[in-house]
Design an enzyme around this catalytic site. Structure first.
Site, PDB file in Angstrom:
ATOM      1  N   SER A  42      -8.142   2.178   0.206  1.00 52.42           N
ATOM      2  CA  SER A  42      -7.676   2.292  -0.841  1.00 52.42           C
ATOM      3  C   SER A  42      -8.130   3.297  -1.876  1.00 52.42           C
ATOM      4  O   SER A  42      -7.241   3.698  -2.724  1.00 52.42           O
ATOM      5  CB  SER A  42      -7.363   1.016  -1.584  1.00 52.42           C
ATOM      6  OG  SER A  42      -6.367   0.234  -0.977  1.00 52.42           O
ATOM      7  N   LYS A  49      -5.495   6.094  -3.141  1.00 53.20           N
ATOM      8  CA  LYS A  49      -4.946   5.917  -4.117  1.00 53.20           C
ATOM      9  C   LYS A  49      -5.224   6.838  -5.540  1.00 53.20           C
ATOM     10  O   LYS A  49      -4.591   7.259  -6.481  1.00 53.20           O
ATOM     11  CB  LYS A  49      -4.518   4.448  -4.543  1.00 53.20           C
ATOM     12  CG  LYS A  49      -3.792   3.766  -3.510  1.00 53.20           C
ATOM     13  CD  LYS A  49      -3.495   2.301  -3.999  1.00 53.20           C
ATOM     14  CE  LYS A  49      -3.036   1.429  -2.977  1.00 53.20           C
ATOM     15  NZ  LYS A  49      -3.646   0.858  -1.876  1.00 53.20           N
ATOM     16  N   SER A  56      -4.728  -2.473  -6.814  1.00 51.99           N
ATOM     17  CA  SER A  56      -4.659  -1.669  -5.755  1.00 51.99           C
ATOM     18  C   SER A  56      -3.418  -1.708  -4.785  1.00 51.99           C
ATOM     19  O   SER A  56      -3.392  -1.710  -3.535  1.00 51.99           O
ATOM     20  CB  SER A  56      -5.832  -1.649  -4.856  1.00 51.99           C
ATOM     21  OG  SER A  56      -5.964  -0.405  -3.953  1.00 51.99           O
TER      22      SER A  56
END
Length: 391
Positions: A64, A67, A124
């Site tokens: 993640s 992101k 997230s």
């Protein structure tokens, strides 16, 4: 002949000693910390200078951490006005069925951009990341293409994005160095720091907005580390435990990245270790702020007779603690500019020196466009000069 041999022998020994010193210095740098993470970096967030590195160009799955790029593109479009915080986003089937970490958005429900940002920053959430990406670009494929274009623009030469979530894909990878580049760019936006430092908040989800999702920040440093202000955790079986962390104390802002940690606790502890090293050993001396007035200079043959020259960027100088903070500034620019002059045009530099050695430069630019004066403009100036201003 014996003297020549003796000289060669002494030279060889000297070179050997030098090589041992250099290699031991490199080894010391690499062994500065005993980190379990596969890859790690610490940089000054202002200058990008690397303060610590371990395997920083190794290509690894980022989970993640991906992101960060989603947030960066979102902040760019928010700042330009392309999207707004109160924009209503209809959740697609594609975003609603994202697995992994999510806030359980329903297909067809309406969300606002502000809550999507919060869901990405704190939980997230994969579904929120895809919903925001689709809102920005119309489709996830087009958005991912933009992610890769932005990566190239930032100099992220060892990165390839295949999705906006970080879910496993053999062709989806980045490096600690590349993560530090996009993290540094993201943290330029004050608004993102507001979201990244929220510990807990609620958002409403579902078509009827009858479900409350409590978002708790996955980045424990926000509560545990002095000055922490971001950024992003990541975890998959393939990527291991990852963390891009940032903190600010006084004038010094630091960014650390650890990829491929063995445990959740290790990524936080090793990030603290990196940040502690930075704050213990370095200071940041502020030099100027972007658009700060440096000097007003004359303009020849322009509609206006003068123009402001300003700093082209925020600039701070990284120095080791215990060294001199006496920074000499030499401003180089012309006394007079000739019209036309374009806004943002570089017209000079501030040269920074510490103990006589150049340590940095700052571009100086024109604050406003000055067009060339017409014949009528020139006539008015001459008339005013000779007759004076009756007002």
């Amino acid at each position: 002949m014996n003297k020549i041999r003796k000289y060669k022998k002494i030279t060889s020994i000297s070179i050997l000693i030098l090589l041992v010193f250099v290699l031991s210095s490199v080894s010391f740098s690499e062994e500065l910390f005993k980190l379990e993470a596969k890859s790690a970096i610490l940089i000054d967030a202002s200058t990008g200078e690397i303060l610590y590195e371990k395997n920083i160009h190794d290509k690894l799955p980022p989970a993640s951490i991906t992101k960060i790029m989603v947030l960066l593109i979102g902040m760019e479009d928010l700042s330009s006005g392309k999207i707004k915080l109160d924009d209503k986003v209809q959740v697609s089937a594609n975003s609603a069925r994202m697995g992994g970490s999510q806030v359980y958005l329903e297909e067809g429900e309406i969300q606002v951009v502000d809550d999507l940002f919060k869901a990405i920053c704190l939980r997230s959430a994969n579904d929120a990341a895809v919903a925001l990406a689709e809102h920005i670009s119309g489709s996830i494929d087009v958005f991912v293409q933009r992610m890769n274009e932005k990566a190239k623009q930032l100099g992220m030469l060892n990165t390839n994005f295949k999705n906006a979530t970080g879910l496993p894909d053999e062709e989806h990878f980045t490096t600690a160095y590349d993560v530090s580049l996009m993290s540094k760019e993201l943290m330029r936006y004050p608004k993102i720091q507001e979201w990244l430092t929220i510990y807990m908040t609620d958002i409403k989800v579902g078509k009827n907005k009858d479900v409350t999702q409590t978002l708790v920040n996955t980045n424990k440093l926000i509560r545990q580390y002095q000055g922490a202000n971001g950024i992003k955790t990541g975890l998959t079986n393939e990527a291991g435990h990852c963390l891009a962390a940032s903190a600010k104390r006084g004038n010094l802002s630091l960014i650390s990245v650890v990829l491929g940690g063995p445990t959740s606790n290790s990524r936080f502890q090793e990030s603290k270790q990196l940040l502690d090293f930075g704050f213990a050993n370095y200071d940041s001396v502020p030099i100027c702020k972007k658009n700060e007035l440096i000097k007003t200079i004359k303009v020849s043959k322009g509609k206006e007779d003068q123009v402001n020259v300003v700093a082209g960027e925020d600039y701070s100088l990284l120095i080791k603690k215990g060294t001199s903070k006496e920074i000499e500034k030499e401003i180089i620019m012309p006394e007079v500019l000739k019209a036309p002059c374009e806004k943002g045009q570089k017209v000079g530099e501030i040269i920074l020196k510490n103990n006589g050695t150049e340590v940095g430069r700052v571009n100086l630019i024109i604050e406003d466009t000055i067009n060339k004066a017409s014949i009528i403009d020139m006539f008015k100036k001459i008339t005013t000069l000779f007759l004076g201003d009756n007002n």
